[in-house]
Design a protein around this motif. Structure first.
Motif, short mmCIF file in Angstrom:
data_model
loop_
_atom_site.label_atom_id
_atom_site.label_comp_id
_atom_site.label_asym_id
_atom_site.label_seq_id
_atom_site.Cartn_x
_atom_site.Cartn_y
_atom_site.Cartn_z
N ALA A 14 -17.03 -0.88 -23.10
CA ALA A 14 -15.74 -0.97 -23.03
C ALA A 14 -15.21 -2.01 -22.60
CB ALA A 14 -15.55 0.40 -22.08
N PHE A 17 -15.00 -4.78 -25.37
CA PHE A 17 -13.83 -4.37 -26.26
C PHE A 17 -12.39 -4.68 -25.73
CE2 PHE A 17 -10.93 -1.20 -28.07
CZ PHE A 17 -11.13 -1.51 -29.67
N VAL A 21 -9.64 -7.39 -27.05
CA VAL A 21 -8.14 -6.84 -27.49
C VAL A 21 -7.34 -7.87 -26.90
CG1 VAL A 21 -6.35 -5.25 -27.33
CG2 VAL A 21 -8.78 -4.73 -28.00
N ILE A 24 -7.29 -11.26 -28.32
CA ILE A 24 -6.40 -11.41 -29.70
C ILE A 24 -4.94 -11.28 -29.19
CG2 ILE A 24 -5.92 -10.33 -31.64
CD1 ILE A 24 -8.67 -9.35 -31.86
N VAL A 25 -4.37 -10.60 -28.41
CA VAL A 25 -2.99 -10.36 -28.14
C VAL A 25 -2.59 -11.84 -27.57
CG1 VAL A 25 -1.44 -9.37 -26.81
CG2 VAL A 25 -3.06 -7.92 -28.18
N ALA A 30 -6.53 -19.99 -33.87
CA ALA A 30 -7.19 -19.20 -34.51
C ALA A 30 -8.57 -18.89 -34.08
CB ALA A 30 -7.05 -19.99 -36.08
N ILE A 33 -9.11 -16.36 -31.62
CA ILE A 33 -8.83 -14.99 -32.00
C ILE A 33 -9.84 -14.61 -32.75
CG2 ILE A 33 -7.36 -13.59 -33.54
CD1 ILE A 33 -5.05 -15.16 -32.89
N LEU A 34 -10.39 -15.31 -33.66
CA LEU A 34 -11.97 -15.18 -34.15
C LEU A 34 -13.04 -14.65 -33.25
CD1 LEU A 34 -12.73 -15.05 -37.03
CD2 LEU A 34 -13.85 -17.50 -36.83
N ILE A 37 -12.34 -11.44 -32.01
CA ILE A 37 -12.73 -10.38 -33.08
C ILE A 37 -14.23 -9.86 -32.77
CG2 ILE A 37 -12.90 -9.72 -35.32
CD1 ILE A 37 -10.08 -11.07 -35.90
N MET A 40 -14.88 -7.87 -30.09
CA MET A 40 -14.63 -6.57 -30.31
C MET A 40 -15.80 -5.93 -31.22
SD MET A 40 -10.66 -6.57 -31.22
CE MET A 40 -10.50 -4.76 -31.54
N LEU A 41 -16.22 -6.36 -32.15
CA LEU A 41 -17.16 -5.95 -33.07
C LEU A 41 -18.56 -5.82 -32.24
CD1 LEU A 41 -16.62 -7.74 -36.45
CD2 LEU A 41 -15.88 -5.61 -35.86
N ALA A 90 -13.46 -17.18 -42.62
CA ALA A 90 -12.51 -17.56 -41.65
C ALA A 90 -12.59 -19.12 -41.10
CB ALA A 90 -12.52 -16.56 -40.30
N ILE A 94 -9.86 -21.97 -41.81
CA ILE A 94 -9.18 -22.50 -40.65
C ILE A 94 -9.33 -23.98 -40.67
CG2 ILE A 94 -9.54 -22.88 -38.11
CD1 ILE A 94 -10.28 -20.02 -37.92
#
Lengths: 114, 476
Positions: A14, A17, A21, A24-25, A30, A33-34, A37, A40-41, A90, A94
């Protein structure tokens, strides 16, 4: 603190994760952000593997007894492979972005205007 | 082969795609491009035939094959065949430089592979696999003209947002797996209906729906749509709008049991999309963005039918023989037939930079065939008779009314009425406005014009004989 159990993995998953998030926000880069992600995965992967280890329900008890308890782990392997494919595409995009704009900040409206 | 036999279609398509990717760099010639195009078409046809063949006669609901990965249920097979048809259409309609032909056709075939896996997934892992194969092919197709700035921008934008959505989806799946101890959707369904869902399961399904909302571009997760639609090649935009969303819808039919607990989220998605999509389209002057907003509204209509579920209600007032899911199938076919053609036609028309309504002026005189086809597609999207889009909406809304929803169809009707304004604006600019000094540039080959014309005829013919789509569905 008892021995490490399922809830420890859940909390770890958790936290990762939520960090993903937030990343990313808040990030504009780039690659940043990748990475978020991927975070999260992989948070989901940790959960999948932990649940697979701690759940006690065999999936194919009659046809494939040796494969019991494995489906979460198999799913995690799929996720790792697909995340690698996604990262490859990606990074290619990029790299081209950098060649063209000289920056990889994704919502830099002025430089990114066609 | 044994019970792996139903995986045959996916294998044919994926291996064929790899083969074409390897053939691509052989020689940059038009001959090779045409050769690859026909081979790709042949592969799609072979896949569809195999799909029908291996699933023939397996009529039990949700039988599982390949250790429970895919379902052979007729509805899902029919969806898969429709998605293959959209891929075949795109192979014919798309324009591609000779030297990139291998990559282009190969990625379209991989996209098709993702769609048919996703549409028939019976397992959470298969849903994720299909979705990612589909998405990764789309990233490449969107950014395909990588020497164009907007193309790269659209590609990276879709990639990052779709990755974000996949994260939510996957985390939701992990939680669902934790609660129910299985990845099989059918087993999850049984367990979820038998017991009261705990908070963890509810959160898991909620995250799943957020991920799906992103992929479907339902309001409030629609922000990526206009930018990505604008910057992709026209034919790819059509695929994003039609079959990639349709595959997602097909994949979630086994999850319809969620209507018991999470119907209000879907209700909100539907209502907000129908209102938001239609209102946002009103002030837009860039044509592809207008259709992007309209596609948001269309997802709202589809979700309305989706809420009606897969059972017939006893006290149905209108068209009682059509379930919500069948109406959704009809709509996916109708919408794909119209939107693929519309975006492909816009792709053939060259604008200054972004294609605006002004750029459409004079196209009616310059290329009457193309303009006439575009007119029919837009007419169908607006939901006006006798085009097929009209019946699509009637079936969706009547299914929703039969299921006891009143406000949602009403919002949908009002939304469509507002939407007619911007569809008509496109038609007015096509035919009734005087052209500017410079002639609009239209690049369409004879083959492409024939494909467009065939598609336009299909839109009208399916509108005149809407029963055809249901008989197609019953044939599986």
């Amino acid at each position: 603190m008892g021995p490490i159990g399922l809830q420890h993995y859940l909390v770890l998953g958790a936290i990762l994760f939520v960090l993903g998030v937030i990343g990313i926000v808040s990030r504009k880069n780039a690659v940043g952000i990748l990475i978020s992600i991927e975070l999260m995965l992989n948070a989901a992967n940790i959960n999948l593997i932990a649940f697979s280890r701690y759940s006690n329900k065999p999936i194919f008890p009659t046809t494939m007894p040796e494969a019991a308890y494995m489906d979460g782990q198999v799913f995690a392997i799929f996720v790792i492979i697909l995340a690698a494919c996604e990262a490859a595409v990606a990074l290619a995009i990029i790299l081209n972005l950098f060649n063209m704009f000289g920056t990889i900040e994704v919502d830099d409206a002025d430089t990114m205007r066609g | 082969m044994g019970h792996y036999q139903p995986l045959l279609p996916d294998l044919i398509l994926a291996m064929g795609a790899t083969f074409i990717l390897l053939l691509g760099p052989l020689r940059d010639s038009q001959n090779l491009r045409d050769f690859l195009r026909w081979i790709s078409l042949g592969l799609v046809a072979a896949t569809a035939a195999t799909l029908v063949w291996v699933n023939h006669g397996m009529a039990t609901p949700y039988p599982l094959v390949g250790e429970g990965w895919l379902t052979t249920a007729p509805l899902h097979t029919a969806f898969a065949v429709v998605f293959l048809a959209t891929i075949a259409w795109t192979i014919l309609a798309s324009t591609v430089p000779d030297e990139d032909a291998g990559e282009w056709y190969s990625m379209l075939l991989f996209l098709g592979t993702g769609m048919i896996i996703l549409a028939r997934a019976a397992n959470l892992a298969a849903v994720f696999l299909g979705l990612e194969v589909l998405s990764i092919s789309l990233y490449i197709l969107i950014a395909f003209r990588y020497s164009k700035r907007s193309s790269l921008r659209g590609g990276i934008m879709y990639l990052l947002l779709a990755g974000f959505a996949s994260g939510f989806l996957l985390f939701g799946m992990a939680l669902i797996y934790a609660v129910f101890g299985t990845l099989q959707i059918a087993e999850i369904r049984t367990l979820a209906l038998a017991t009261d869902m705990g908070p963890m399961a509810k959160v898991g399904f909620g995250l799943l729906l957020v991920g799906v909302g992103f992929k479907l571009a339902a309001v409030p997760f629609h922000m990526w749509t206009p930018e990505v639609y604008e910057s992709s090649p026209g034919t790819v935009t059509g695929l994003i709008a039609s079959s990639s969303k349709g595959a997602m819808l097909a994949a979630f039919i086994p999850f319809l049991f969620l209507l018991e607990t999470h119907w209000s989220i879907i209700w909100l998605f539907a209502a907000l999309s129908m209102v938001g999509g239609n209102l946002l389209g009103l002030r837009e002057i860039r044509v592809k963005r207008i259709l992007a907003y309209s596609s948001i509204a269309h997802i709202g209509y589809v979700l309305t039918g989706y809420l009606a579920g897969d059972t017939l209600s006893a006290n149905a007032a209108f068209l009682p023989s059509i379930t919500g899911v069948n109406a959704v199938f009809f709509y996916v076919v109708a919408y794909a037939a119209s939107i693929l053609g519309a975006f492909a036609a816009l792709g053939y028309i060259q604008g200054e930079r972004d294609l605006t309504l002004r750029d459409l002026r004079g196209v009616g005189r310059r290329n009457p065939v193309l303009a006439f086809c575009l007119l029919i597609f837009v007419w169908s999207l607006a939901g006006l008779p006798p085009a097929v889009g009209f019946f699509g909406k009637i079936y969706l809304f009547s299914a929703a009314i039969n299921a006891g929803y009143f406000w949602l169809p009403l919002i949908g009707l009002l939304g469509s009425a507002i939407g007619i304004y911007y569809y008509l604006r496109i038609i007015v600019h096509l035919f009734m406005m005087p052209a500017d000094a410079s002639d609009p540039k239209v690049h369409a080959s004879t083959l492409q014009e024939w494909v467009m014309l065939g598609s336009a005829v299909a839109v009208i013919a399916l509108g005149l004989f809407p029963e055809t789509i249901f008989s197609f569905l019953r044939a599986f």
